[in-house]
Enzyme design. Sequence first.
Site, PDB file in Angstrom:
ATOM      1  N   ASN A 136       0.828  -1.214   0.000  1.00 23.07           N
ATOM      2  CA  ASN A 136       0.000   0.000   0.000  1.00 23.07           C
ATOM      3  C   ASN A 136       0.865   1.268   0.000  1.00 23.07           C
ATOM      4  O   ASN A 136       0.381   2.346   0.309  1.00 23.07           O
ATOM      5  CB  ASN A 136      -0.939  -0.003   1.210  1.00 23.07           C
ATOM      6  N   GLU A 143       1.144   4.350   7.412  1.00 20.41           N
ATOM      7  CA  GLU A 143       0.109   3.800   6.555  1.00 20.41           C
ATOM      8  C   GLU A 143      -0.576   4.922   5.766  1.00 20.41           C
ATOM      9  O   GLU A 143      -0.533   6.085   6.175  1.00 20.41           O
ATOM     10  CB  GLU A 143      -0.939   3.079   7.419  1.00 20.41           C
TER      11      GLU A 143
END
Length: 253
Positions: A136, A143
């Site tokens: 990702n 994140e």
Amino acid sequence: MRIIITEDYKAMSTMAARLVAGQLYLKPKSVLGLATGSTPIGLYHNLIDIHRTIGLDFSEAISFNLDEYIGINRNDVHSYHYFMYENLFNSINIKPENVFIPNGCAADLEAECRHYDNLITSMGGIDLQILGIGNNAHIGFNEPDVKFEATTHKVKLDNETIAANSRFFSSVEAVPKYAISMGIRTIMLAKKIILLANGKNKAEAIYKTIYGGITPKAPASILQLHQDVVIIVDREAASLLPHDSTHNCILSV
Ligand code: PGA
């Protein structure tokens, strides 16, 4: 950014090890930022070889790790602390007092994060930061988010990251849900950065890192703003980049 496309994982690891060895040769007191995961294992094994064969000296080097799981004891085989000793530190001559890894079991995690950033600053900042990348496009455990988190902080791991890391655990449920991670600013303050990626599952993240818009939704894209980044990828991770990847090549962006 300098992009180096290598034939395979082995060549990627050898090239990265040469750059790290060069850094240490020129500045034995270097502050290294190190990463865990499958990607840097080949780099670490090459560094061990260089240490054994030509005496690459880590005795003055200082290292800071990017991240650590919260709630996992440092002696647990799943901790990043354990990983680093197992894959690198036990086999080189770095001094244990020069090794810094966030303490994911600290009673006061907020204080631990501040302490970690202060330590990095007090050592003069990171000279060379090694990064892997998540599917990702996370770096460290930063994140995808609505903003870039600047400093070392507590993170809730993405389901995608938990699923990817479950291969190291007995089940998905056993993967910690939280971690401590260096922040984006801390990483960006490193004087040099080497990002490594191999395999097809990293191709999209690598494309976004180099050619996507700069966005916290793809945290590695921030590296487009850094003045000294080398991205070393194998052919599979480079497969979405616009170039003829039939030969090893260096592409400057
Ligand atoms: P990997 O992880 O090296 O195990 O693919 C990289 C990362 O999540 O940053």
